[in-house]
Design a protein around this motif. Structure first.
Motif, PDB file in Angstrom:
ATOM      1  N   LEU A   1       0.838  -1.203   0.000  1.00 42.01           N
ATOM      2  CA  LEU A   1       0.000   0.000   0.000  1.00 42.01           C
ATOM      3  C   LEU A   1       0.870   1.249   0.000  1.00 42.01           C
ATOM      4  N   ARG A   2       1.936   1.244   0.805  1.00 40.78           N
ATOM      5  CA  ARG A   2       2.847   2.391   0.876  1.00 40.78           C
ATOM      6  C   ARG A   2       3.479   2.666  -0.498  1.00 40.78           C
ATOM      7  N   VAL A   3       3.970   1.613  -1.145  1.00 39.67           N
ATOM      8  CA  VAL A   3       4.579   1.772  -2.473  1.00 39.67           C
ATOM      9  C   VAL A   3       3.541   2.274  -3.468  1.00 39.67           C
ATOM     10  N   PHE A   4       2.339   1.731  -3.403  1.00 31.60           N
ATOM     11  CA  PHE A   4       1.267   2.147  -4.308  1.00 31.60           C
ATOM     12  C   PHE A   4       0.941   3.628  -4.121  1.00 31.60           C
ATOM     13  N   LEU A   5       0.806   4.058  -2.870  1.00 31.69           N
ATOM     14  CA  LEU A   5       0.476   5.460  -2.607  1.00 31.69           C
ATOM     15  C   LEU A   5       1.615   6.388  -3.014  1.00 31.69           C
ATOM     16  N   ARG A   6       2.851   5.913  -2.864  1.00 29.79           N
ATOM     17  CA  ARG A   6       3.993   6.751  -3.220  1.00 29.79           C
ATOM     18  C   ARG A   6       4.114   6.912  -4.738  1.00 29.79           C
TER      19      ARG A   6
ATOM     20  N   GLU B   1       5.548  18.247  -2.491  1.00 31.67           N
ATOM     21  CA  GLU B   1       6.022  17.626  -3.726  1.00 31.67           C
ATOM     22  C   GLU B   1       7.533  17.655  -3.915  1.00 31.67           C
ATOM     23  N   GLY B   2       8.206  18.744  -3.626  1.00 36.07           N
ATOM     24  CA  GLY B   2       9.637  18.841  -3.881  1.00 36.07           C
ATOM     25  C   GLY B   2      10.520  18.376  -2.745  1.00 36.07           C
ATOM     26  N   ASN B   3       9.971  18.196  -1.561  1.00 35.77           N
ATOM     27  CA  ASN B   3      10.753  17.865  -0.373  1.00 35.77           C
ATOM     28  C   ASN B   3      10.655  16.373  -0.073  1.00 35.77           C
ATOM     29  N   ARG B   4      11.804  15.681  -0.093  1.00 34.48           N
ATOM     30  CA  ARG B   4      11.816  14.229   0.116  1.00 34.48           C
ATOM     31  C   ARG B   4      11.254  13.845   1.489  1.00 34.48           C
ATOM     32  N   THR B   5      11.669  14.560   2.539  1.00 31.99           N
ATOM     33  CA  THR B   5      11.217  14.236   3.903  1.00 31.99           C
ATOM     34  C   THR B   5       9.724  14.481   4.051  1.00 31.99           C
ATOM     35  N   LYS B   6       9.252  15.616   3.568  1.00 30.59           N
ATOM     36  CA  LYS B   6       7.826  15.922   3.664  1.00 30.59           C
ATOM     37  C   LYS B   6       7.002  14.960   2.819  1.00 30.59           C
ATOM     38  N   SER B   7       7.516  14.568   1.675  1.00 33.69           N
ATOM     39  CA  SER B   7       6.828  13.603   0.816  1.00 33.69           C
ATOM     40  C   SER B   7       6.731  12.245   1.516  1.00 33.69           C
TER      41      SER B   7
ATOM     42  N   TRP C   1       4.131  12.486   4.266  1.00 34.04           N
ATOM     43  CA  TRP C   1       2.773  12.495   3.717  1.00 34.04           C
ATOM     44  C   TRP C   1       2.311  11.066   3.410  1.00 34.04           C
ATOM     45  N   THR C   2       3.187  10.280   2.780  1.00 35.15           N
ATOM     46  CA  THR C   2       2.854   8.889   2.469  1.00 35.15           C
ATOM     47  C   THR C   2       2.688   8.091   3.745  1.00 35.15           C
ATOM     48  N   ASN C   3       3.571   8.306   4.713  1.00 40.36           N
ATOM     49  CA  ASN C   3       3.497   7.591   5.983  1.00 40.36           C
ATOM     50  C   ASN C   3       2.174   7.869   6.688  1.00 40.36           C
ATOM     51  N   LEU C   4       1.777   9.125   6.730  1.00 38.18           N
ATOM     52  CA  LEU C   4       0.504   9.485   7.373  1.00 38.18           C
ATOM     53  C   LEU C   4      -0.697   8.954   6.591  1.00 38.18           C
ATOM     54  N   SER C   5      -0.568   8.862   5.274  1.00 35.12           N
ATOM     55  CA  SER C   5      -1.659   8.306   4.462  1.00 35.12           C
ATOM     56  C   SER C   5      -1.873   6.825   4.777  1.00 35.12           C
ATOM     57  N   VAL C   6      -0.778   6.087   4.884  1.00 37.31           N
ATOM     58  CA  VAL C   6      -0.890   4.663   5.227  1.00 37.31           C
ATOM     59  C   VAL C   6      -1.427   4.518   6.649  1.00 37.31           C
ATOM     60  N   SER C   7      -0.987   5.373   7.554  1.00 32.83           N
ATOM     61  CA  SER C   7      -1.490   5.357   8.928  1.00 32.83           C
ATOM     62  C   SER C   7      -3.001   5.612   8.961  1.00 32.83           C
ATOM     63  N   LEU C   8      -3.456   6.532   8.130  1.00 28.83           N
ATOM     64  CA  LEU C   8      -4.886   6.823   8.053  1.00 28.83           C
ATOM     65  C   LEU C   8      -5.670   5.609   7.557  1.00 28.83           C
TER      66      LEU C   8
ATOM     67  N   GLN D   1       5.884  -3.013   9.959  1.00 26.03           N
ATOM     68  CA  GLN D   1       6.202  -2.383   8.677  1.00 26.03           C
ATOM     69  C   GLN D   1       6.502  -0.909   8.860  1.00 26.03           C
ATOM     70  N   ASP D   2       5.759  -0.223   9.718  1.00 24.35           N
ATOM     71  CA  ASP D   2       5.962   1.208   9.913  1.00 24.35           C
ATOM     72  C   ASP D   2       7.291   1.479  10.617  1.00 24.35           C
ATOM     73  N   VAL D   3       7.639   0.655  11.605  1.00 27.57           N
ATOM     74  CA  VAL D   3       8.931   0.804  12.273  1.00 27.57           C
ATOM     75  C   VAL D   3      10.061   0.638  11.260  1.00 27.57           C
ATOM     76  N   ALA D   4       9.962  -0.390  10.426  1.00 24.38           N
ATOM     77  CA  ALA D   4      10.992  -0.618   9.406  1.00 24.38           C
ATOM     78  C   ALA D   4      11.073   0.571   8.454  1.00 24.38           C
ATOM     79  N   ASP D   5       9.943   1.114   8.053  1.00 25.21           N
ATOM     80  CA  ASP D   5       9.929   2.240   7.134  1.00 25.21           C
ATOM     81  C   ASP D   5      10.541   3.490   7.776  1.00 25.21           C
ATOM     82  N   ILE D   6      10.207   3.745   9.017  1.00 24.60           N
ATOM     83  CA  ILE D   6      10.749   4.911   9.726  1.00 24.60           C
ATOM     84  C   ILE D   6      12.271   4.801   9.846  1.00 24.60           C
TER      85      ILE D   6
END
Length: 157
Positions: free
Chosen positions: A53-58, A70-76, A79-86, A131-136
């Motif tokens: 799901l994370r890869v799909f949303l990204r 959009e231009g900031n890697r950390t903010k991007s 955003w994806t992390n919070l979307s998956v959390s939602l 999965q979220d711990v690994a991603d973080i």
């Protein structure tokens, strides 16, 4: 009702307690029990599902990130992390309420109550948290997201 269950168990018929018999005569566990007999596989399955799901949303712009992201890697990433959390909370929140609605005794018999439906919910959440711990950690966000790491590790532990 208990007598009928015991009678069906003796006769070899399917019941919630003894599962079903396959063509060779051996007992097969009920489908819900398969998840409980292999919890690590279930957790791994759900962790991989949330990773997918994370890869799909990204890779797709369905989450409509704001222009500032959009231009900031950390903010991007955030955003994806919070979307998956939602998505996780949108699934598991109502699921938890449904567990309590279907089996209110789980609130009073906290240590002894068992439910396949609730057990599966724990597997889904554990998979998400791992999965979220690994991603973080893999995205170098440990310092900025330490409170999420503590929360996830306490839940899984």
């Amino acid at each position: 009702e208990r007598e009928r269950e015991m009678e069906t168990e003796r006769e070899g018929e399917a019941s919630p307690r003894n599962g079903t018999r396959c063509f060779c005569g051996r007992r097969q566990p009920p489908k819900a029990m398969i998840v409980q007999s292999h919890p690590l596989l279930s957790i791994l399955f759900f962790a991989l599902s949330f990773k997918t799901l994370r890869v799909f949303l990204r890779t797709h712009s369905f989450t409509l990130p704001p222009k500032q992201v959009e231009g900031n890697r950390t903010k991007s990433w955030r955003w994806t992390n919070l979307s998956v959390s939602l998505v996780h909370s949108a699934i598991t929140g109502p699921w938890a309420l449904l567990c309590v609605y279907n089996s209110p005794e789980m609130l009073t018999e906290i240590l002894s109550f068992q439910s396949s439906f609730a057990y599966l919910l724990v597997c889904v959440s554990t998979g998400y948290f791992i999965q979220d711990v690994a991603d973080i950690v893999m995205n170098g966000q440990s310092r900025a997201s330490w409170e999420f790491l503590v929360h996830h590790i306490l839940y899984v532990g």
